[in-house]
Design a protein around this motif. Structure first.
Motif, PDB file in Angstrom:
ATOM      1  N   ASP A 451     -43.146 -96.696 -15.938  1.00  0.00           N
ATOM      2  CA  ASP A 451     -43.345 -95.239 -15.910  1.00  0.00           C
ATOM      3  C   ASP A 451     -44.836 -94.969 -15.721  1.00  0.00           C
ATOM      4  N   SER A 452     -45.199 -94.373 -14.597  1.00  0.00           N
ATOM      5  CA  SER A 452     -46.616 -94.170 -14.281  1.00  0.00           C
ATOM      6  C   SER A 452     -47.337 -93.308 -15.317  1.00  0.00           C
ATOM      7  N   ASP A 453     -46.618 -92.328 -15.905  1.00  0.00           N
ATOM      8  CA  ASP A 453     -47.249 -91.477 -16.924  1.00  0.00           C
ATOM      9  C   ASP A 453     -47.623 -92.288 -18.158  1.00  0.00           C
ATOM     10  N   LEU A 454     -46.700 -93.138 -18.600  1.00  0.00           N
ATOM     11  CA  LEU A 454     -46.973 -93.962 -19.775  1.00  0.00           C
ATOM     12  C   LEU A 454     -48.082 -94.973 -19.477  1.00  0.00           C
ATOM     13  N   GLN A 455     -48.021 -95.569 -18.287  1.00  0.00           N
ATOM     14  CA  GLN A 455     -49.043 -96.549 -17.920  1.00  0.00           C
ATOM     15  C   GLN A 455     -50.426 -95.908 -17.870  1.00  0.00           C
ATOM     16  N   HIS A 456     -50.480 -94.708 -17.326  1.00  0.00           N
ATOM     17  CA  HIS A 456     -51.745 -93.975 -17.246  1.00  0.00           C
ATOM     18  C   HIS A 456     -52.306 -93.711 -18.643  1.00  0.00           C
ATOM     19  N   ARG A 457     -51.452 -93.279 -19.551  1.00  0.00           N
ATOM     20  CA  ARG A 457     -51.905 -93.004 -20.924  1.00  0.00           C
ATOM     21  C   ARG A 457     -52.367 -94.284 -21.623  1.00  0.00           C
ATOM     22  N   GLY A 458     -51.593 -95.354 -21.431  1.00  0.00           N
ATOM     23  CA  GLY A 458     -51.952 -96.630 -22.058  1.00  0.00           C
ATOM     24  C   GLY A 458     -53.297 -97.142 -21.576  1.00  0.00           C
ATOM     25  N   LEU A 459     -53.543 -97.040 -20.269  1.00  0.00           N
ATOM     26  CA  LEU A 459     -54.814 -97.510 -19.713  1.00  0.00           C
ATOM     27  C   LEU A 459     -55.990 -96.655 -20.188  1.00  0.00           C
ATOM     28  N   CYS A 460     -55.729 -95.365 -20.386  1.00  0.00           N
ATOM     29  CA  CYS A 460     -56.784 -94.498 -20.918  1.00  0.00           C
ATOM     30  C   CYS A 460     -57.172 -94.930 -22.339  1.00  0.00           C
ATOM     31  N   ILE A 461     -56.165 -95.277 -23.139  1.00  0.00           N
ATOM     32  CA  ILE A 461     -56.437 -95.731 -24.513  1.00  0.00           C
ATOM     33  C   ILE A 461     -57.248 -97.026 -24.477  1.00  0.00           C
ATOM     34  N   VAL A 462     -56.818 -97.972 -23.633  1.00  0.00           N
ATOM     35  CA  VAL A 462     -57.521 -99.252 -23.515  1.00  0.00           C
ATOM     36  C   VAL A 462     -58.958 -99.046 -23.044  1.00  0.00           C
ATOM     37  N   GLU A 492     -53.316-106.847  -3.661  1.00  0.00           N
ATOM     38  CA  GLU A 492     -51.927-107.005  -3.184  1.00  0.00           C
ATOM     39  C   GLU A 492     -50.917-106.195  -3.985  1.00  0.00           C
ATOM     40  N   VAL A 493     -51.336-105.670  -5.122  1.00  0.00           N
ATOM     41  CA  VAL A 493     -50.439-104.820  -5.917  1.00  0.00           C
ATOM     42  C   VAL A 493     -50.549-103.394  -5.370  1.00  0.00           C
ATOM     43  N   ASP A 494     -49.542-103.005  -4.596  1.00  0.00           N
ATOM     44  CA  ASP A 494     -49.628-101.712  -3.900  1.00  0.00           C
ATOM     45  C   ASP A 494     -48.623-100.668  -4.401  1.00  0.00           C
ATOM     46  N   ASP A 495     -47.911-100.981  -5.483  1.00  0.00           N
ATOM     47  CA  ASP A 495     -46.925-100.030  -5.998  1.00  0.00           C
ATOM     48  C   ASP A 495     -47.443 -99.263  -7.212  1.00  0.00           C
ATOM     49  N   ILE A 496     -48.749 -99.286  -7.421  1.00  0.00           N
ATOM     50  CA  ILE A 496     -49.377 -98.565  -8.531  1.00  0.00           C
ATOM     51  C   ILE A 496     -50.331 -97.522  -7.973  1.00  0.00           C
ATOM     52  N   ASP A 497     -50.295 -96.335  -8.543  1.00  0.00           N
ATOM     53  CA  ASP A 497     -51.136 -95.225  -8.094  1.00  0.00           C
ATOM     54  C   ASP A 497     -52.616 -95.607  -8.147  1.00  0.00           C
ATOM     55  N   HIS A 498     -53.365 -95.155  -7.172  1.00  0.00           N
ATOM     56  CA  HIS A 498     -54.781 -95.543  -7.085  1.00  0.00           C
ATOM     57  C   HIS A 498     -55.582 -95.006  -8.263  1.00  0.00           C
ATOM     58  N   LYS A 499     -55.160 -93.895  -8.855  1.00  0.00           N
ATOM     59  CA  LYS A 499     -55.863 -93.363 -10.025  1.00  0.00           C
ATOM     60  C   LYS A 499     -55.725 -94.301 -11.219  1.00  0.00           C
ATOM     61  N   ILE A 500     -54.540 -94.886 -11.354  1.00  0.00           N
ATOM     62  CA  ILE A 500     -54.306 -95.834 -12.441  1.00  0.00           C
ATOM     63  C   ILE A 500     -55.141 -97.099 -12.204  1.00  0.00           C
ATOM     64  N   LYS A 501     -55.203 -97.543 -10.937  1.00  0.00           N
ATOM     65  CA  LYS A 501     -56.022 -98.700 -10.601  1.00  0.00           C
ATOM     66  C   LYS A 501     -57.490 -98.441 -10.930  1.00  0.00           C
ATOM     67  N   ASP A 502     -57.942 -97.233 -10.651  1.00  0.00           N
ATOM     68  CA  ASP A 502     -59.343 -96.882 -10.916  1.00  0.00           C
ATOM     69  C   ASP A 502     -59.676 -96.964 -12.406  1.00  0.00           C
TER      70      ASP A 502
END
Length: 526
Positions: A451-462, A492-502
């Protein structure tokens, strides 16, 4: 005069006794003497004769037409109203019929005719409204009345004039039409027990279903009933003010009708009903109506200017154990929307004992209450004052981390979002994250979520934990989270939003700056 007093006394006695007691008076010679006296006594006595006649089991059709054929309209109307009281003996119980079929409908029609007749004075219309107040407990009469828009409009117009003498009849009729009277909840087991004991069990009328009730509410709004309620809310009677609040709340139950309440000045009236001179239950009901408005209509539109602050206290007041779970839930939803409006509103919620009450519902077992409370807290983190409440000697941060593993996905999103905001503005809270035994497991679940929303939140915490300082950053980098961050940033990981990658790349860059990891590019090639 003596005969009049005797008949009136008999009427009162019969009122105070059970309906079957009238049968004991059904002696032909006694009734004959009473009916023979109709043309010899004053008009008020005629009304009493009618009551006795009906209570003793005679059909209304046999006495209604000839007895009401008196010279004075007021006497006819007086008699009509008293008969309406008799017709309401069964209340909302569809199995009880005081009069023969069609008789109650005749009474209702007579009342409506008096009501819409422009030649009738205020007193006559008042008695007509009171008659309808009694008869409209019957669902058939409700439907007849709501189909007569001229009569409904007449009730509304009477109210607009500000004459509070008509308050009882009009408001009671509106309460009956909207089915907003207090209903006693009966357990199914008790109903079965009553049937087994051969006791009478009240029956619901088929025209009192949600579909019919909603339609009646729509018609009332089309006839501008809100303006009538606003005018009647000037009453100082607490009981009447509670009844007005009930009608408001019934209308606000339908999302499509909440705009009528806002447009026609209902919000101002509801605020007064929720805070001033009302029964406690009436205040709760008024506050619930305000909450329903705040859920679906932009608070800046429904509560413009200062009203955004004024509505906070009524909403916080129904975060109370005495209120229903639905009232609690709707209050939390409305406060969630309000918290987005401005810093002053958020400050008002926190200072008006709102934070502690909202927090209590985060510990509720009911998933919807827990979710709504957590979502409300999330929006309160827009205020730095909220973050300070988590920095003391409490387990609040720990509990937010625990909620990140909740079964309800929306609660997880709200809790992780709250943690992301909190760790971004409070270094002390970053350190408290590690107090939770489940911190690593939950963070791994978040940052690796599909879930991109959850992943985004988790990465923000990290990211916030790494940015907090060496102590927190080391604890993160020493775990599997580092490998996940590196994997996310691989080209090579192209199924993740670029904002999350950033965000992941920024977290690694910060760890590199603290000399906790090697060069990012080298990590990606390993």
């Amino acid at each position: 005069m003596t005969l009049f007093r005797a008949l009136l006394a008999m009427s009162l006695i019969l009122w105070s006794m059970s309906s079957t007691s009238g049968r004991n008076l059904c002696f032909d010679h006694f009734l004959g003497a009473i009916i023979a006296a109709v043309n010899q006594i004053v008009d008020n006595a005629k009304a009493s004769v009618l009551e006795i006649r009906v209570l003793t089991g005679h059909q209304l059709n046999q006495v209604f037409e000839p007895t009401l054929g008196v010279e004075h309209l007021l006497a006819r109307l007086f008699a009509n109203t008293r008969l309406c009281k008799l017709g309401s003996v069964g209340g909302t119980d569809a199995s009880v019929r005081t009069f023969s079929d069609g008789s109650t409908s005749k009474l209702s029609k007579a009342c409506r005719q008096f009501l819409i007749n422009p030649s009738m004075d205020k007193d006559m219309k008042k008695w007509s409204a009171e008659g309808l107040a009694y008869l409209s407990l019957n669902a058939d009469i409700k439907e007849e009345l709501i189909e007569d828009k001229e009569a409904v409009s007449a009730l509304v117009e009477m109210s607009r004039n500000g004459d509070l003498s008509i308050l009882f009849g009009v408001v009671t009729t509106f309460v009956n039409l909207t089915n907003s009277y207090e209903k006693q909840e009966v357990m199914p087991e008790m109903i079965e027990l009553a049937k087994f004991a051969k006791q009478h069990v009240p029956e619901d009328h088929p025209k009192d279903t949600v579909e019919y009730i909603n339609n009646r509410c729509r018609v009332l709004c089309e006839c501008q009933v809100v303006t009538a309620l606003v005018a009647l809310s000037k009453s100082q009677s607490k009981t009447s003010r509670e009844m007005i609040a009930r009608v408001f709340n019934a209308i606000c139950e339908l999302q499509e009708l909440r705009g009528y309440v806002v447009q026609q000045g209902g919000v101002k009236a509801l605020l007064k009903l929720a805070l001033e001179n009302n029964t406690q239950n009436g205040k709760y009901i008024s506050s619930q109506a305000l909450a329903r408005i705040g859920i679906t209509i932009n608070p800046e539109v429904s509560f413009p200017g200062q009203r955004c602050l004024e509505v906070v206290r009524p909403l916080v007041n129904i975060l109370h154990p005495d209120c229903s779970a639905l009232q609690n839930f709707e209050s939390l939803m409305a406060l969630t929307n309000l918290a987005q409006v401005s810093p002053s509103v958020r400050t008002s919620i926190i200072k008006d004992n709102g934070f502690s009450r909202i927090e209590n519902y985060m510990y509720e077992e009911h998933p919807m209450l827990k979710r709504a409370a957590t979502q409300c807290l999330l929006n309160l983190f827009l205020s730095e004052d909220t973050a300070k409440l988590f920095e003391g000697d409490t387990d609040r941060v720990k509990y937010l981390m625990v909620l990140c593993d909740d079964e309800d996905m929306d609660t997880v999103k709200a809790a992780s979002g709250a943690l992301a905001m909190l760790t971004g503005i409070s270094k002390k809270s970053c350190q408290k994250v590690f107090d939770a035994k489940c911190w690593l497991e939950n963070l791994i679940q978040l940052v690796s979520s599909k879930d991109s929303d959850l992943q985004h939140r988790g990465l923000c915490i990290v990211h916030n934990l790494i940015d907090c300082g060496n102590d927190c950053a080391e604890k993160v980098v020493e775990t599997q989270i580092l490998e996940i961050l590196v994997a996310i940033t691989r080209p090579e990981v192209d199924d993740i939003d670029h904002k999350i990658k950033d965000i992941a790349r920024s977290a690694l860059k910060r760890a590199e700056e603290q000399k906790l990891i090697k060069n990012i590019e080298n990590l990606n090639t390993e």
